[in-house]
Design an enzyme around this catalytic site. Sequence first.
Site, PDB file in Angstrom:
ATOM      1  N   ARG A   1      -3.299   4.707  -2.003  1.00 35.43           N
ATOM      2  CA  ARG A   1      -3.185   3.375  -1.405  1.00 35.43           C
ATOM      3  C   ARG A   1      -2.926   2.274  -2.432  1.00 35.43           C
ATOM      4  O   ARG A   1      -2.134   1.352  -2.209  1.00 35.43           O
ATOM      5  CB  ARG A   1      -4.485   3.071  -0.651  1.00 35.43           C
ATOM      6  CG  ARG A   1      -4.707   1.638  -0.186  1.00 35.43           C
ATOM      7  CD  ARG A   1      -6.065   1.545   0.503  1.00 35.43           C
ATOM      8  NE  ARG A   1      -6.514   0.190   0.738  1.00 35.43           N
ATOM      9  CZ  ARG A   1      -6.240  -0.517   1.841  1.00 35.43           C
ATOM     10  NH1 ARG A   1      -5.499   0.003   2.795  1.00 35.43           N
ATOM     11  NH2 ARG A   1      -6.712  -1.744   1.984  1.00 35.43           N
TER      12      ARG A   1
ATOM     13  N   GLU B   1       1.080  -4.566  11.092  1.00 35.87           N
ATOM     14  CA  GLU B   1       0.616  -3.187  10.979  1.00 35.87           C
ATOM     15  C   GLU B   1       1.454  -2.395  11.979  1.00 35.87           C
ATOM     16  O   GLU B   1       1.341  -2.589  13.185  1.00 35.87           O
ATOM     17  CB  GLU B   1      -0.878  -3.076  11.316  1.00 35.87           C
ATOM     18  CG  GLU B   1      -1.817  -3.772  10.346  1.00 35.87           C
ATOM     19  CD  GLU B   1      -2.123  -2.959   9.096  1.00 35.87           C
ATOM     20  OE1 GLU B   1      -1.618  -1.817   8.971  1.00 35.87           O
ATOM     21  OE2 GLU B   1      -2.858  -3.460   8.220  1.00 35.87           O
TER      22      GLU B   1
ATOM     23  N   GLU C   1       1.801   3.787   3.022  1.00 32.90           N
ATOM     24  CA  GLU C   1       2.331   3.272   4.280  1.00 32.90           C
ATOM     25  C   GLU C   1       3.852   3.345   4.278  1.00 32.90           C
ATOM     26  O   GLU C   1       4.551   2.323   4.295  1.00 32.90           O
ATOM     27  CB  GLU C   1       1.768   1.862   4.496  1.00 32.90           C
ATOM     28  CG  GLU C   1       0.230   1.911   4.573  1.00 32.90           C
ATOM     29  CD  GLU C   1      -0.488   0.569   4.460  1.00 32.90           C
ATOM     30  OE1 GLU C   1       0.179  -0.476   4.500  1.00 32.90           O
ATOM     31  OE2 GLU C   1      -1.731   0.587   4.313  1.00 32.90           O
TER      32      GLU C   1
ATOM     33  N   HIS D   1       2.790  -3.463   6.757  1.00 35.73           N
ATOM     34  CA  HIS D   1       1.839  -2.375   6.500  1.00 35.73           C
ATOM     35  C   HIS D   1       1.887  -1.358   7.637  1.00 35.73           C
ATOM     36  O   HIS D   1       2.587  -1.529   8.619  1.00 35.73           O
ATOM     37  CB  HIS D   1       0.412  -2.936   6.479  1.00 35.73           C
ATOM     38  CG  HIS D   1       0.096  -3.859   5.356  1.00 35.73           C
ATOM     39  ND1 HIS D   1      -0.844  -3.571   4.393  1.00 35.73           N
ATOM     40  CD2 HIS D   1       0.577  -5.081   5.039  1.00 35.73           C
ATOM     41  CE1 HIS D   1      -0.932  -4.575   3.534  1.00 35.73           C
ATOM     42  NE2 HIS D   1      -0.080  -5.520   3.906  1.00 35.73           N
TER      43      HIS D   1
ATOM     44  N   HIS E   1       0.852  -1.184   0.000  1.00 35.48           N
ATOM     45  CA  HIS E   1       0.000   0.000   0.000  1.00 35.48           C
ATOM     46  C   HIS E   1       0.892   1.239   0.000  1.00 35.48           C
ATOM     47  O   HIS E   1       1.721   1.414   0.884  1.00 35.48           O
ATOM     48  CB  HIS E   1      -0.925   0.015   1.220  1.00 35.48           C
ATOM     49  CG  HIS E   1      -2.022  -1.000   1.146  1.00 35.48           C
ATOM     50  ND1 HIS E   1      -2.448  -1.726   2.229  1.00 35.48           N
ATOM     51  CD2 HIS E   1      -2.786  -1.421   0.097  1.00 35.48           C
ATOM     52  CE1 HIS E   1      -3.434  -2.541   1.862  1.00 35.48           C
ATOM     53  NE2 HIS E   1      -3.650  -2.376   0.574  1.00 35.48           N
TER      54      HIS E   1
END
Lengths: 359, 275
Positions: free
Chosen positions: A149, A294, A92, A220, A89
């Site tokens: 994104r 994440e 990020e 991410h 993405h």
Amino acid sequence: MLNSVGLSFMLLLSAVGAAIVERVGYDYSKYHPMPEITSWMTQMEKDYPGVVSIVDYGKSYEGRTISLLKIGLNTGEKKKAIWMDCGIHAREWIAPAFCQYFVSQILQSYKTDTIMEQMMKDMDFYVTPVLNVDGYIYSWKDNTTRLWRKNRSPGPPGCDCYGTDLNRNFEANWGTIGVSFDCCSQTYCGTKPKSEPETQSVMNFLASRKDDFLCFLTIHSYSQLLLIPFGHPDFTATNYDELMTVGLGASDAIRKVHGMEYAVGTSPAILYPNSGSSRDWARMQGIPLSYTFELRDNGTFGFELPEDQIKPTCEEAYSGALHIITYAHDKTFNGAVVTAAATLWTVLLAVGVTGANLI
Amino acid sequence: MALRIIVILAALMGVTGSPTTTVRPETSSVDTAAHPNSIPETAEETGQNEVFSEEEGAEDVMATGELNPNHYPAQRAAKVVQHYLTTRYGSPYRLFGLQRVHSGNAEDVGDSGRKYQLEIAVHEIISNTTQKCSAEVFFPHGQKQESPQVQASCEELLNISTKAQEEALYQQYKMNQTLISAQNLPDSHGHIEPDTKPLWHLGIVASSFIMLKESNENTLYNMAQVANITQLATENDQLKFDCHTLLHDMVSQVNTHNYELLDALENGRKSKLFP
């Protein structure tokens, strides 16, 4: 006489100094645009010949090469492997920063850390610093593109928007939940599974090698979570308990670094249901330890994480990733290590018996 | 030499030892639906007529009773409390983050909606203090979006006094010869110039009114950026700011533009949606 010696000494110092500066010149605490990341990859290959090699394994929609760094101490045999990808993405940015940090860390530590050295002998690390190259470059364009994104392929006929969400495009329960079929949506899953060249690159590269891979880590931001398969609430991985246990161990390792909390669980439980993710696809290929990381933060800065948080974020994530990688390694290579340990015990006892005064 | 062997051995033994397994209470799946034990043999192809959007799907059976504090239902409700606290107590010198959910409980209130009771830890970012709050969040289930209702009690929240700084800033802005304005807070690299930080906070306060209003059980809002904040002429002793902010909803991954007018007195604030 003294002056010329002094001058030579100064010249020598500055030459050494220049060499050191050149070697440590890359700033891992800054976000780097794509051309700098590409040069860095080339530099890594140059600095670590025989250990690091660039592998070009695909093309983006806009025709750019997708590359990874293959890192390992070459034993000449077919080796087990660890996969890590960052930047699927575009917005990020902390993720590609982490991949670069990860690479620099393992290359630094294997020279002095025998555990890392052993892991590099037993396994190859395949690290893709930026998977969604087009999207990443686009997010660097200006203030209005920073929060992009998806990739940059055009929408299907009749839909004007650009981009497919690459993390909904993999062949894993594709199109079933947590997606949109509106090409303007942030979670548009594409016209069909594997429709996107970036997705194809990963799937094609791993398909023939899937039995070699012990571990698939996809990086991410943000939310501070470790997500395990599957994104669809009706499916549970056969090794769910293992994934949770190892994930919790990684979360503990992360907390020890800077006190940050990373929750562990399946995507539907912790965050939201989804389908077509790379993590799910990897698990379905049989890669047992498949995780989505994440990274920071929890929403205060979100995607625009300040650069002074890059280093601490990378440090904690490295600790977490290493926990999973070490587990994967030990599970596979346990036998060999036990033998080595037994040998060392014998040696130690012998030393202890003959040279009690050594210690 | 012996010492080196010991060190190497210790390292290896550490590696060969069985990994410690700490199973936290949070791992018990309180609210996930029943599931088979096997992974699917083949990935499901298209041909599915139904596509579950983020608004439906797993949310069919919403969590009720005791909640897993790490799971999304409690987390989303707790985020609403953060927005609420920001609208009430946020200022250029007070900024809240949701630190942690300790416990949560949810129950349906007839057909009218669902009520969440939460014990959370809130982090005041500027003073770097954390404290516990008890809160209740009610999400109405109407035809169209209605803002959730929140009650929260955090006794120590206002203990760190920011009154002097706020007063000083208020006077400074009130006396401004040129009206202050800033863009892209933070910038692409996460950077905010120190003298524009109070404006970033004001942007967060302004967007918290919107985020609070727009929240429901299927959203998780954060402010992504203050695109533009411009001071307008002071009116009736109220500072006025025109705010253009970008919000990010984690669930849909959508960024939305919001435009607000923020009226700020020294110790009170309100906002209205603009236009």
